[in-house]
Motif scaffolding. Structure first.
Motif, short mmCIF file in Angstrom:
data_model
loop_
_atom_site.label_atom_id
_atom_site.label_comp_id
_atom_site.label_asym_id
_atom_site.label_seq_id
_atom_site.Cartn_x
_atom_site.Cartn_y
_atom_site.Cartn_z
N ALA A 63 0.83 -1.21 0.00
CA ALA A 63 0.00 0.00 0.00
C ALA A 63 0.86 1.26 0.00
CB ALA A 63 -0.92 -0.01 1.21
N LEU A 64 2.01 1.23 0.69
CA LEU A 64 2.89 2.40 0.72
C LEU A 64 3.43 2.69 -0.68
CD1 LEU A 64 4.51 4.53 2.40
CD2 LEU A 64 6.35 2.83 2.50
N TYR A 65 3.83 1.65 -1.39
CA TYR A 65 4.34 1.85 -2.75
C TYR A 65 3.24 2.39 -3.66
CZ TYR A 65 8.24 -1.01 -1.03
OH TYR A 65 9.30 -1.50 -0.31
N GLN A 66 2.02 1.92 -3.47
CA GLN A 66 0.90 2.48 -4.23
C GLN A 66 0.69 3.95 -3.86
OE1 GLN A 66 -2.23 -0.38 -3.21
NE2 GLN A 66 -2.19 -1.16 -5.31
N TYR A 67 0.84 4.27 -2.59
CA TYR A 67 0.68 5.65 -2.11
C TYR A 67 1.68 6.58 -2.78
CZ TYR A 67 0.74 9.51 1.30
OH TYR A 67 0.69 10.74 1.90
N TYR A 68 2.88 6.04 -3.07
CA TYR A 68 3.90 6.81 -3.77
C TYR A 68 3.72 6.77 -5.28
CZ TYR A 68 6.58 7.28 0.60
OH TYR A 68 7.00 7.61 1.87
N ASN A 69 2.57 6.24 -5.74
CA ASN A 69 2.17 6.25 -7.16
C ASN A 69 3.01 5.35 -8.06
OD1 ASN A 69 0.02 8.16 -6.82
ND2 ASN A 69 1.56 9.80 -6.72
N TYR A 70 3.48 4.22 -7.50
CA TYR A 70 4.15 3.23 -8.32
C TYR A 70 3.15 2.17 -8.78
CZ TYR A 70 8.50 5.35 -6.75
OH TYR A 70 9.51 6.25 -6.51
N ASP A 71 3.31 1.70 -10.03
CA ASP A 71 2.38 0.70 -10.54
C ASP A 71 2.82 -0.70 -10.13
OD1 ASP A 71 4.45 -0.11 -12.28
OD2 ASP A 71 3.72 1.18 -13.91
N ARG A 72 2.03 -1.71 -10.54
CA ARG A 72 2.29 -3.08 -10.10
C ARG A 72 3.64 -3.59 -10.59
NH1 ARG A 72 -2.01 -7.97 -10.94
NH2 ARG A 72 -1.05 -8.15 -12.98
#
Length: 474
Positions: A63-72
């Motif tokens: 979730a943190l990586y998603q929060y930083y706007n990184y894709d899958r």
């Protein structure tokens, strides 16, 4: 957002877990001594702190990586860095524990994981990559140094061998279960209720790890595998490789561990996007609460394992082959989740009411069954390792076991954008079937060896009796 389903599942699992723990009979328990209990409680307290440092991060890594706007794809590469680091650097660092001390390795785990948590404050990919590398090293130490210290110290203090299963099952029940639940709920509280953002659980982990490191430094004694001065790292690896090659049982154990943990770590990466795919109407899965529910299912598994391990005539290999088959079937359920959504009349209304679609409920059922199997797996595998893995190279061999699993997970994560999630779950299910077959082979070998040793013992006793008879006749 409706959370009826999640609350209901959590409540049902809580009742089951409470029932299993409060209805244990004398046959389900192993009698120990007060001295051992003091030793065990110290280890379990430290282990729980170490696991809390890990579990606090668990629900919010993805979730943190998603929060930083990184894709899958970007997130997959970060996870690859972690598992690759565990495979390369972690294997080396973990193996040094046999020569330079398991206590020192445990303290190193705390330091590297604290540094990994600090990197989460940056949204820059390079810092996050460094954090994953440090996290990979920490993971290798967590799953080798602490167990190696416990087994060596247990033997050194002269405790009964079967008491080890008490430490294993209780450590998994509390450290991988109860502590994980509270960690998941605390992480959810920090992020959602307190509004501190997805970095807050990592800061909490730093505090917990610092406390645990202090306790280790002042209460643990050092122990070693083979501390020979002339034995360098290459010779350690060579010795461990020879031991594995010379004993098929050790090789089988390593393969079984790698197959199961490969599936488990792939599941850890996939459960967030898998359940997220069921939120087609803008709703979000409560990560911390779902994580806590998974850990409650794992507690049920470890409670079952403690009952199984308390029975001296029930071999671990015998029941684990069935556990692997159940785990395989559970990971096949998510592959059919889409079918239930396609045939539901009003998916949107069900999500609004319960917080999850019909297909999501099927996925959750499969995931919860798998977590029960994980709870059984950990103490059972620890018991088998204590039986089969030689003490002098324990940490080195345990990190050898992690090489193929890290390699497999790296391959899966590298191709995470290519294959659908259902295909990856099906692959994990196939690996678990292979683990079941290898466990069957291990059971046959160990049973044969025990029968052979009994025959040799009988022959030796008969020969001794004949010698005594001959001396008396003279």
């Amino acid at each position: 957002m409706g959370l009826t389903y999640f609350y209901s599942v959590f409540g049902i699992l809580s009742v089951i877990c409470f029932f299993l723990e409060t209805t244990k009979t004398p046959e389900d328990k192993i009698s120990t001594s007060s001295v051992f209990n003091s030793f065990k409680n110290n280890y379990i307290f430290v282990y729980c702190l170490m696991m809390a440092g890990d579990w606090l991060q668990g629900p919010y890594v993805y979730a943190l990586y998603q929060y930083y706007n990184y894709d899958r794809g970007d997130i997959g590469r970060l996870f690859i860095a972690g598992f690759g680091s565990s495979m390369v650097f972690g294997t080396v660092v973990g193996s040094l524990a046999d020569k330079h001390g398991r206590k020192a390795a445990s303290i190193t785990y705390c330091i590297t994981y604290i540094l990994s948590c600090f990197t989460k404050h940056s949204s820059k990919y390079g810092w996050l990559l460094l954090g994953r590398v440090l996290g990979g090293i920490s993971t290798s130490l967590l799953f080798s140094a602490f167990e190696s210290w416990l087994v060596s110290e247990h033997i050194k203090r002269g405790f009964e061998p079967n008491w080890l299963s008490v430490s294993f099952s209780k450590a998994i029940f509390l450290g991988n279960g109860l502590v994980a639940i509270f960690s998941g709920l605390l992480a959810n509280t920090l992020v959602v209720d307190a509004g501190l953002g997805p970095v807050a659980p990592f800061d909490a982990a730093v505090c917990v790890l610092a406390i645990g490191m202090t306790i280790i430094a002042f209460t643990w004694t050092e122990n070693y595998g083979d501390p020979s001065e002339g034995k360098n790292l290459i010779r350690q690896f060579a010795t461990a490789a020879k031991l594995i090659a010379a004993d098929e049982k050790i090789a089988l154990l390593g393969a079984i561990q790698s197959l199961f943990e490969s599936s488990m770590y792939t599941f850890i990466f996939l459960w967030t996007p898998a359940l997220g795919s069921e939120t087609k109407f803008g709703l979000e899965i409560p990560h911390g609460f779902v994580f806590a529910t998974f850990m409650l299912a794992s507690m049920i598994g470890s409670s079952l394992a403690s009952r199984l391990l308390a029975r001296p005539f029930l071999r671990v290999e015998r029941y684990m082959q069935f556990v692997f088959l159940v785990a395989s079937a559970s990971l096949l359920l998510p592959t059919y989740a889409g079918y239930f959504d396609e045939h539901s009349n009003n998916v949107a209304a069900e999500i609004a009411a319960d917080g999850i679609s019909p297909g999501g409920r099927i996925q959750m059922a499969g995931f919860l069954i798998f977590e029960v199997c994980v709870g059984i797996f950990w103490p059972s595998m620890m018991k088998m390792r204590s039986d089969y893995v030689p003490e002098e190279s324990r940490s080195t061999i345990m990190n050898f076991f992690r090489i193929p699993l890290n390699m497999f997970v790296c391959i899966v994560l590298y191709n995470v954008s290519v294959f659908p999630i259902s295909s990856m779950f099906a692959t994990c299910a196939a690996l678990l079937v292979a683990a079941a077959l290898l466990t069957r082979r291990l059971l046959v070998l160990s049973t044969t060896d025990k029968a052979r040793s009994r025959i040799e013992q009988w022959r030796a006793e008969a020969k001794h009796q004949r010698v005594i008879a001959a001396e008396l006749a003279i």
